[in-house]
Design a protein around this motif. Structure first.
Motif, short mmCIF file in Angstrom:
data_model
loop_
_atom_site.label_atom_id
_atom_site.label_comp_id
_atom_site.label_asym_id
_atom_site.label_seq_id
_atom_site.Cartn_x
_atom_site.Cartn_y
_atom_site.Cartn_z
N ILE A 58 0.83 -1.20 0.00
CA ILE A 58 0.00 0.00 0.00
C ILE A 58 0.87 1.25 0.00
N ASP A 59 1.90 1.28 0.82
CA ASP A 59 2.78 2.45 0.88
C ASP A 59 3.41 2.73 -0.49
N PHE A 60 3.80 1.70 -1.19
CA PHE A 60 4.40 1.84 -2.53
C PHE A 60 3.41 2.48 -3.50
N LEU A 61 2.19 1.97 -3.56
CA LEU A 61 1.19 2.51 -4.47
C LEU A 61 0.82 3.95 -4.12
N VAL A 62 0.72 4.24 -2.84
CA VAL A 62 0.43 5.61 -2.40
C VAL A 62 1.56 6.54 -2.85
N GLY A 63 2.80 6.14 -2.61
CA GLY A 63 3.95 6.96 -2.99
C GLY A 63 4.04 7.21 -4.48
N ALA A 64 3.53 6.27 -5.27
CA ALA A 64 3.55 6.41 -6.72
C ALA A 64 2.40 7.28 -7.24
N GLY A 65 1.50 7.69 -6.34
CA GLY A 65 0.38 8.52 -6.76
C GLY A 65 -0.77 7.76 -7.38
N ALA A 66 -0.82 6.45 -7.16
CA ALA A 66 -1.85 5.62 -7.78
C ALA A 66 -3.11 5.49 -6.94
N VAL A 67 -3.09 5.95 -5.68
CA VAL A 67 -4.18 5.67 -4.74
C VAL A 67 -4.93 6.95 -4.38
N GLY A 68 -6.27 6.83 -4.34
CA GLY A 68 -7.10 7.93 -3.88
C GLY A 68 -7.65 7.68 -2.48
N VAL A 69 -7.93 6.40 -2.17
CA VAL A 69 -8.50 6.03 -0.87
C VAL A 69 -7.81 4.78 -0.37
N VAL A 70 -7.43 4.80 0.91
CA VAL A 70 -6.90 3.61 1.58
C VAL A 70 -7.89 3.24 2.68
N ASP A 71 -8.36 2.02 2.65
CA ASP A 71 -9.34 1.52 3.61
C ASP A 71 -8.70 0.35 4.36
#
Length: 102
Positions: A58-71
């Motif tokens: 999850i941290d990787f995808l967030v850092g890459a700008g791919a995520v809008g919502v983390v649940d």
């Protein structure tokens, strides 16, 4: 019968902008090749659902700008970091919406 097995690029192509991804927290079995393929495709606005927390994936995808919502209930890097640095930075900046599912 047609095979359900897909190559990595074919599997990554199935994930569109705004899709939901469900992943478990496990530093030892994160699907990093698949996640890198998503980042290379520039997939955006994903809703990532962490089962029993989240970590590097999850941290990787967030850092890459791919995520809008983390649940999820937490995003850590195990013994390496109490909170995923990308996750924390993007939540504080308002770039990612964090939903607590504890």
């Amino acid at each position: 019968m047609r095979s359900k097995v897909k190559s990595l690029p074919e599997a990554a192509a199935c994930v569109r902008d705004g899709a939901r991804l469900v992943m478990s927290a496990n530093l030892h079995r994160s699907p990093m090749a698949f996640l890198r393929a998503l980042v290379r495709r520039r997939v955006r606005d994903l809703r990532v659902i962490g089962v029993v927390g989240g970590d590097l994936n999850i941290d990787f995808l967030v850092g890459a700008g791919a995520v809008g919502v983390v649940d999820t209930c937490s995003v850590t890097l195990g013994e390496f970091a109490r909170t995923g640095p990308n996750f924390a930075r993007h939540v504080v900046a308002g770039r990612v919406r964090a939903l607590d599912n504890t």
